[in-house]
Scaffold this motif. Sequence first.
Motif, PDB file in Angstrom:
ATOM      1  N   LEU A 195     -20.152   6.692   6.017  1.00 32.77           N
ATOM      2  CA  LEU A 195     -19.056   6.557   5.149  1.00 32.77           C
ATOM      3  C   LEU A 195     -19.643   5.690   3.739  1.00 32.77           C
ATOM      4  CD1 LEU A 195     -16.340   5.648   7.862  1.00 32.77           C
ATOM      5  CD2 LEU A 195     -16.633   7.729   6.463  1.00 32.77           C
ATOM      6  N   GLU A 196     -19.078   6.060   2.726  1.00 32.05           N
ATOM      7  CA  GLU A 196     -19.470   5.571   1.554  1.00 32.05           C
ATOM      8  C   GLU A 196     -18.124   4.800   0.862  1.00 32.05           C
ATOM      9  OE1 GLU A 196     -20.808   7.533  -2.502  1.00 32.05           O
ATOM     10  OE2 GLU A 196     -22.372   7.477  -1.187  1.00 32.05           O
ATOM     11  N   HIS A 197     -18.368   3.720   0.325  1.00 33.23           N
ATOM     12  CA  HIS A 197     -17.224   2.897  -0.282  1.00 33.23           C
ATOM     13  C   HIS A 197     -16.935   3.725  -1.598  1.00 33.23           C
ATOM     14  CE1 HIS A 197     -15.566  -0.651  -2.631  1.00 33.23           C
ATOM     15  NE2 HIS A 197     -14.480  -0.157  -1.400  1.00 33.23           N
ATOM     16  N   ASP A 198     -15.579   3.844  -1.790  1.00 25.70           N
ATOM     17  CA  ASP A 198     -15.396   4.723  -3.062  1.00 25.70           C
ATOM     18  C   ASP A 198     -14.251   3.924  -3.781  1.00 25.70           C
ATOM     19  OD1 ASP A 198     -15.428   7.061  -4.651  1.00 25.70           O
ATOM     20  OD2 ASP A 198     -13.581   7.706  -3.576  1.00 25.70           O
ATOM     21  N   GLY A 199     -14.106   2.490  -3.702  1.00 30.37           N
ATOM     22  CA  GLY A 199     -13.389   1.757  -4.618  1.00 30.37           C
ATOM     23  C   GLY A 199     -12.203   1.010  -3.457  1.00 30.37           C
ATOM     24  N   SER A 200     -11.559   0.244  -4.160  1.00 34.77           N
ATOM     25  CA  SER A 200     -10.343  -0.674  -3.709  1.00 34.77           C
ATOM     26  C   SER A 200      -9.130  -0.748  -4.297  1.00 34.77           C
ATOM     27  CB  SER A 200     -10.808  -2.098  -3.244  1.00 34.77           C
ATOM     28  OG  SER A 200     -12.055  -1.998  -2.597  1.00 34.77           O
ATOM     29  N   ILE A 201      -7.933  -0.749  -3.730  1.00 29.96           N
ATOM     30  CA  ILE A 201      -6.552  -0.996  -4.314  1.00 29.96           C
ATOM     31  C   ILE A 201      -6.256  -2.391  -3.897  1.00 29.96           C
ATOM     32  CG2 ILE A 201      -4.468  -0.278  -4.796  1.00 29.96           C
ATOM     33  CD1 ILE A 201      -5.602   2.621  -4.161  1.00 29.96           C
ATOM     34  N   ARG A 202      -5.775  -3.364  -4.903  1.00 32.60           N
ATOM     35  CA  ARG A 202      -5.326  -4.646  -4.431  1.00 32.60           C
ATOM     36  C   ARG A 202      -3.824  -4.278  -4.148  1.00 32.60           C
ATOM     37  NH1 ARG A 202      -8.432  -8.426  -2.824  1.00 32.60           N
ATOM     38  NH2 ARG A 202     -10.287  -8.556  -3.774  1.00 32.60           N
ATOM     39  N   VAL A 203      -3.306  -4.816  -3.103  1.00 28.00           N
ATOM     40  CA  VAL A 203      -1.870  -4.811  -2.587  1.00 28.00           C
ATOM     41  C   VAL A 203      -1.135  -5.925  -2.440  1.00 28.00           C
ATOM     42  CG1 VAL A 203      -2.603  -2.581  -1.367  1.00 28.00           C
ATOM     43  CG2 VAL A 203      -2.561  -4.651   0.012  1.00 28.00           C
ATOM     44  N   GLY A 204      -1.670  -7.166  -2.760  1.00 26.53           N
ATOM     45  CA  GLY A 204      -1.046  -8.474  -2.830  1.00 26.53           C
ATOM     46  C   GLY A 204      -1.035  -8.867  -1.598  1.00 26.53           C
ATOM     47  N   ALA A 205      -0.425 -10.017  -1.493  1.00 29.27           N
ATOM     48  CA  ALA A 205      -0.382 -10.695  -0.013  1.00 29.27           C
ATOM     49  C   ALA A 205       0.351 -10.149   0.986  1.00 29.27           C
ATOM     50  CB  ALA A 205       0.214 -12.137  -0.320  1.00 29.27           C
ATOM     51  N   LEU A 206      -0.265  -9.965   2.169  1.00 27.74           N
ATOM     52  CA  LEU A 206       0.322  -9.172   3.196  1.00 27.74           C
ATOM     53  C   LEU A 206       0.873 -10.046   4.481  1.00 27.74           C
ATOM     54  CD1 LEU A 206      -2.096  -5.950   3.436  1.00 27.74           C
ATOM     55  CD2 LEU A 206       0.069  -6.102   2.234  1.00 27.74           C
ATOM     56  N   SER A 207       1.858  -9.929   4.787  1.00 24.63           N
ATOM     57  CA  SER A 207       2.323 -10.742   6.014  1.00 24.63           C
ATOM     58  C   SER A 207       1.748 -10.063   7.306  1.00 24.63           C
ATOM     59  CB  SER A 207       4.001 -11.111   5.884  1.00 24.63           C
ATOM     60  OG  SER A 207       4.296 -11.487   7.393  1.00 24.63           O
ATOM     61  N   PRO A 208       1.387 -10.808   8.279  1.00 27.74           N
ATOM     62  CA  PRO A 208       0.935 -10.145   9.590  1.00 27.74           C
ATOM     63  C   PRO A 208       2.219  -9.508  10.221  1.00 27.74           C
ATOM     64  CG  PRO A 208       0.660 -12.297   9.639  1.00 27.74           C
ATOM     65  CD  PRO A 208       1.071 -12.244   8.283  1.00 27.74           C
TER      66      PRO A 208
END
Length: 360
Positions: A143-156
């Motif tokens: 599995l090769e890393h292909d980028g990231s998307i920021r989604v803001g603070a997540l509440s558990p």
Amino acid sequence: MHFALWSSRDHRKSTPWSILVLAALGSVVACTEESRGVSPANAELQEVVSVGLLDGPEEFLFGEIADVRAMSDGSFVVLDTQTPAVRWFGFDGEYRGAVSGVGQGPGELGAPMAIEVTDDDRMGVLDYSNARISVYRGTPEGLEHDGSIRVGALSPYAVNRRSLCAADGDWFVQHMEGDASVLRYDSSGELAGEFRAPIPLPEGGFDRYASIMEPSLNSAILHCARDVGLVVTAGFRSDTVRAFEPSGSELWHRALSGITPEQYQLEPVFGYASESAGAHVGVSAVRWSEGSLLVQYRYWSGARGQPDSTRIDSIELSLESGEELSRTTALPALLDVRGDLVYTAESEPFPRVRVWERGG
């Protein structure tokens, strides 16, 4: 030592694995209309392969299997939230690679909560502590890393193991944000839309628990029926299933009969919020056939750890209208369905993934 691979069909025990794999892969690529039309109540599951060991190589030892997603060739990825890691296995159970680096760097994992596989076999991991979707591609090396998307603070309290899905090149995240509880991010990582109005918090009695209660009550299971352009939400603690266009326009909603929404109650002695018994909590939403969706709820008749809290209610709904088509309690909790293959997991006698072929 327990073997990681076996077939439960007697007549297959002497069949070479290469033949078994090719035959099963054929069912993924060319699933027949007859098998797709099998009612969940009449489905017969025959085990094809099991992956997991009580003792042995580390790649086959799981801590807590949170989810499984299948790829187009019958291989599958397994989210282990205890390690944490995402491991990739071929259809025959052969280990192909993993994402297991713990940290904040590119491609590393913090607290992964959910996974999804897109039509082009990219894998997304919703990472709570790193507030992002990390995207990977399968390669001959793993599995090769292909980028990231920021989604803001997540509440558990607002995200669960089914809080991510993908459709039309976009990513959908179940998470409270202002007046919406589903957020849509495009492939560039931009917030492209939001929808599904949150359920209001009941008035009175929960002031000190509002930070837990509100997102928890609005948590939902997401499923993207990509070929028909639907995003489906099944309330984690409610009885209502809704279908939206990827743009956010609601197409239908269905309140399910016989499903008792799980609510919180205040414990009278100690004054803390706790779940109520005698209610249902959402388990999964998977594509069952070309025209139907299967939503599953676990019925909790007692405390969470009680043996009598194991009944799974499986309800088949029309993707077009939300009409109920069938219902059964005979199926286990399903993590994914791809063609004729059904993916499940269990924790006893040890954590393992089980792949089944369905018929009926």
